[in-house]
Design an enzyme around this catalytic site. Structure first.
Site, mmCIF file in Angstrom:
data_model
loop_
_atom_site.group_PDB
_atom_site.id
_atom_site.type_symbol
_atom_site.label_atom_id
_atom_site.label_comp_id
_atom_site.label_asym_id
_atom_site.label_seq_id
_atom_site.Cartn_x
_atom_site.Cartn_y
_atom_site.Cartn_z
ATOM 1 N N LYS A 14 0.850 -1.211 0.000
ATOM 2 C CA LYS A 14 0.000 0.000 0.000
ATOM 3 C C LYS A 14 0.870 1.240 0.000
ATOM 4 C CE LYS A 14 0.704 1.459 4.473
ATOM 5 N NZ LYS A 14 1.424 2.674 4.844
ATOM 6 N N ASP A 144 -2.423 -1.679 9.811
ATOM 7 C CA ASP A 144 -2.509 -1.716 8.348
ATOM 8 C C ASP A 144 -3.000 -3.060 7.812
ATOM 9 O OD1 ASP A 144 -1.542 0.869 8.134
ATOM 10 O OD2 ASP A 144 0.544 0.232 7.863
HETATM 11 O O1 C5P Z 1 -0.506 -1.193 14.545
HETATM 12 P P1 C5P Z 1 0.939 -1.419 14.260
HETATM 13 O O2 C5P Z 1 1.503 -2.574 15.041
HETATM 14 O O3 C5P Z 1 1.249 -1.530 12.807
HETATM 15 O O4 C5P Z 1 1.680 -0.114 14.752
HETATM 16 C C1 C5P Z 1 3.074 -0.085 14.938
HETATM 17 C C2 C5P Z 1 3.415 1.070 15.841
HETATM 18 O O5 C5P Z 1 3.157 2.310 15.170
HETATM 19 C C3 C5P Z 1 2.589 1.148 17.110
HETATM 20 O O6 C5P Z 1 3.172 0.404 18.128
HETATM 21 C C4 C5P Z 1 2.604 2.633 17.415
HETATM 22 O O7 C5P Z 1 3.830 2.994 18.012
HETATM 23 C C5 C5P Z 1 2.588 3.260 16.047
HETATM 24 N N1 C5P Z 1 1.225 3.620 15.566
HETATM 25 C C6 C5P Z 1 0.570 4.686 16.150
HETATM 26 N N2 C5P Z 1 -0.674 5.046 15.726
HETATM 27 C C7 C5P Z 1 -1.269 4.375 14.715
HETATM 28 C C8 C5P Z 1 -0.617 3.280 14.091
HETATM 29 C C9 C5P Z 1 0.644 2.938 14.554
HETATM 30 O O8 C5P Z 1 1.086 5.321 17.085
HETATM 31 N N3 C5P Z 1 -2.484 4.738 14.296
#
Ligand code: C5P
Length: 305
Positions: A14, A144
């Protein structure tokens, strides 16, 4: 004895055409207002039945061999989550991933592998889970992951997991400048908190994306380019200052250039297929420390092959 057939899945990369980010919530995640587009760069995943064991191997683009094969790998976590929630301990899978999506590049490669694995083990283990059930598991795995299950173009809210499909008037031609060294998403969000470049209020974000949605539904990429923005860009450039000049050069060869997600991949939107092919050649010569990849969007979701 009958050997079950392997299950083959492809899952898309993406790009974020727009990514607005608000101040962190109580749970530490940041509220997003983002427009995702799936691109025709796919990781391929082959799943073999494996009595009671979940294992993984990864090959493909340079660096793929450095990815973890245990539960730090989101695909492995996805298989465990499905088995724990809906399966039995006797179920197992060997997950073989061929990577094409740039690693740690802000293009959701790990999330694509997780989404592909959800679709794959659902078939391999004959679970018959529907899309809403897969979506719920996807949201538990990462912000994502749900988008990789729906593909095309979608507005993402919440952490990015609340999705609404958007209408697109034309195909988009992209040149991606992918870096050999990735950026860590949590680190970019941490730097973003230090810089406090928050988009102020939810209503403003929604108004922004309404104009963007109109531009998306048309076929004028210039109109779309006016709405391309990434609130994480300053944070990524603060961690890697060379990105600023590279973005400037990239912009001269496309209609617009922004970082994808938390970067460091530079996504260059072009006028047409032929413009993108020419820009890819020029940018490869001008910025030799990047690997240049051509891609088109929107592409479909994670799917069985
Ligand atoms: O959800 P995911 O594991 O992909 O997110 C990785 C990191 O990115 C999270 O631990 C957080 O630190 C940050 N993040 C965030 N806000 C979001 C998505 C991700 O702070 N909406």
């Amino acid at each position: 004895m009958l050997v079950p057939m392997p299950v083959l899945v492809s899952a898309p990369a993406k790009v974020n055409i727009a990514l607005r980010v608000g101040p962190p919530r109580m749970d530490g995640f940041h509220p997003l207002n983002t427009v995702f587009e799936a691109l025709d760069i796919f990781d391929d995943i082959v799943l073999h039945e494996a009595e009671g064991e979940i294992s993984c191997e990864v090959s493909g683009i340079p660096g793929a061999e450095t990815l973890p094969l245990d539960e730090r790998n989101l695909a492995v976590r996805a298989a465990h989550l499905v088995r724990d929630r809906y399966g039995e301990p006797s179920m197992g899978a060997h997950i073989s991933i061929t990577k094409r999506i740039p690693l740690a590049g802000g293009m959701a490669g790990g999330s694509a592998d997780a989404a592909g694995t959800l679709v794959g083990v659902n078939k391999l283990w004959n679970l018959g889970l529907d899309l809403p059930a897969l979506h719920e598991l996807a949201a538990e795995l990462g912000s994502d992951v749900p988008f990789a299950l729906v593909g095309s173009v979608a507005l993402g809210r919440g952490r990015g997991e609340q999705l609404e499909p958007l209408r697109v008037g034309t195909m988009h031609s992209w040149v991606l400048l992918t870096s050999h060294e990735g950026l860590s998403t949590p680190e970019v969000f941490r730097e973003f908190d230090v810089l406090m470049g928050y988009s102020p209020v939810a209503e403003e974000l929604v108004a922004d994306t309404q104009e963007l949605q109109e531009a998306l539904a048309g076929d004028d990429v210039d109109a779309l380019s006016a709405h391309m923005i990434n609130d994480l860009q300053e944070a990524a450039m603060s961690l890697r200052p060379s990105l600023r000049e590279d973005l400037r050069i990239a912009r001269e060869h496309g209609v617009a250039a922004i970082l994808s997600g938390s970067g460091p991949t530079i996504a260059v939107l072009c006028e047409s297929f032929t413009h993108a092919d020419a820009a890819a050649g020029r940018l490869a010569r001008l910025l030799p420390h990047y690997t240049v990849v051509r891609a088109n969007g929107p592409a479909g979701p994670a799917h069985l092959r």
